[in-house]
Scaffold this active site. Structure first.
Site, mmCIF file in Angstrom:
data_model
loop_
_atom_site.group_PDB
_atom_site.id
_atom_site.type_symbol
_atom_site.label_atom_id
_atom_site.label_comp_id
_atom_site.label_asym_id
_atom_site.label_seq_id
_atom_site.Cartn_x
_atom_site.Cartn_y
_atom_site.Cartn_z
ATOM 1 N N LEU A 71 0.797 -1.224 0.000
ATOM 2 C CA LEU A 71 0.000 0.000 0.000
ATOM 3 C C LEU A 71 0.833 1.280 0.000
ATOM 4 O O LEU A 71 0.306 2.373 0.202
ATOM 5 C CB LEU A 71 -0.977 -0.013 1.180
ATOM 6 C CG LEU A 71 -1.939 -1.212 1.188
ATOM 7 C CD1 LEU A 71 -2.811 -1.196 2.418
ATOM 8 C CD2 LEU A 71 -2.785 -1.249 -0.075
ATOM 9 N N HIS B 135 2.913 4.324 -1.711
ATOM 10 C CA HIS B 135 2.842 5.085 -2.955
ATOM 11 C C HIS B 135 4.208 5.081 -3.647
ATOM 12 O O HIS B 135 5.234 5.125 -2.970
ATOM 13 C CB HIS B 135 2.459 6.544 -2.665
ATOM 14 C CG HIS B 135 1.087 6.697 -2.112
ATOM 15 N ND1 HIS B 135 0.800 6.556 -0.771
ATOM 16 C CD2 HIS B 135 -0.090 6.973 -2.723
ATOM 17 C CE1 HIS B 135 -0.489 6.743 -0.576
ATOM 18 N NE2 HIS B 135 -1.055 6.996 -1.744
ATOM 19 N N MET C 108 8.775 4.539 5.310
ATOM 20 C CA MET C 108 8.914 3.166 4.823
ATOM 21 C C MET C 108 10.127 3.022 3.912
ATOM 22 O O MET C 108 10.800 1.991 3.928
ATOM 23 C CB MET C 108 7.640 2.712 4.104
ATOM 24 C CG MET C 108 6.426 2.612 5.025
ATOM 25 S SD MET C 108 6.705 1.647 6.530
ATOM 26 C CE MET C 108 7.133 0.050 5.858
ATOM 27 N N GLU C 109 10.430 4.047 3.154
ATOM 28 C CA GLU C 109 11.602 4.011 2.283
ATOM 29 C C GLU C 109 12.885 3.967 3.103
ATOM 30 O O GLU C 109 13.811 3.209 2.785
ATOM 31 C CB GLU C 109 11.585 5.214 1.336
ATOM 32 C CG GLU C 109 10.558 5.122 0.222
ATOM 33 C CD GLU C 109 9.098 5.278 0.669
ATOM 34 O OE1 GLU C 109 8.203 4.918 -0.111
ATOM 35 O OE2 GLU C 109 8.844 5.759 1.798
ATOM 36 N N ASP D 111 23.908 -11.531 3.449
ATOM 37 C CA ASP D 111 24.108 -12.337 2.246
ATOM 38 C C ASP D 111 25.580 -12.415 1.854
ATOM 39 O O ASP D 111 26.084 -13.486 1.518
ATOM 40 C CB ASP D 111 23.301 -11.755 1.085
ATOM 41 C CG ASP D 111 23.529 -12.528 -0.194
ATOM 42 O OD1 ASP D 111 23.327 -13.766 -0.187
ATOM 43 O OD2 ASP D 111 23.923 -11.918 -1.206
#
EC number: 4.6.1.17
Length: 165
Positions: free
Chosen positions: A76, A78, A119-120, A134
């Protein structure tokens, strides 16, 4: 603390928030994450001896790329036109036997827009941490990623937030 989940409509269904009526403001967010590891693993990173290459450079680029793809990863969110993404990495050797060796990752995202960049910033820090894991898992599988959190955000309706020291 807000008492309403903005991504849930009156029927309880998940929806993308309509930001079309919001004013554009400068928004910035900073987040952090830590990767705890053995002293030998940290030394491989710092000395540039990891067989996969430059761990910090790769993690930095991965974090930047992840911030730009957050809208594609989090359903959700953008799609945003980010004006700045910065990822800093710091090797922190253990000061004593009660502490762990770690890498601290701090990300910063910024834009002039209608929705925040929390969120970024969180995605950038998280993916940088995953990239370190990793690149080092061949020498240590029990590394721990911890304390992924928002440090600060500015701009928008909710104003300024900063984690207490």
């Amino acid at each position: 603390m807000m008492n309403q989940l903005t991504h849930i409509n009156a029927s309880g269904e998940a929806n993308m928030v309509d930001v079309s009526a919001k004013a554009e403001t400068v928004r910035e967010a900073r987040a952090e994450a830590f990767v705890h590891m053995a002293p030998e693993t940290l030394e491989l990173i710092v000395s540039g001896q990891n067989h996969k290459g430059d761990v910090f450079a790769t993690a930095r680029i991965a974090g930047i790329q992840a911030a730009k793809k957050t809208w594609d990863l989090i359903p959700l969110c953008h799609p945003l036109l980010l004006s700045k993404v910065e990822v800093q990495l710091e090797a922190i050797p253990a000061a004593n036997e009660n502490e762990t060796n770690m890498v601290r990752i701090e990300s910063c995202c910024k834009l002039a827009g209608k929705t925040g960049v929390e969120m970024e910033a969180l995605t950038a820090a998280s993916v940088a941490a995953l990239t370190i894991y990793d690149m080092c898992k061949a020498v240590q599988k029990d590394m721990v990623i911890s304390q992924v959190r928002l440090l600060e955000k500015t701009g928008g309706k909710s104003g300024h937030f900063k984690v207490e020291a």
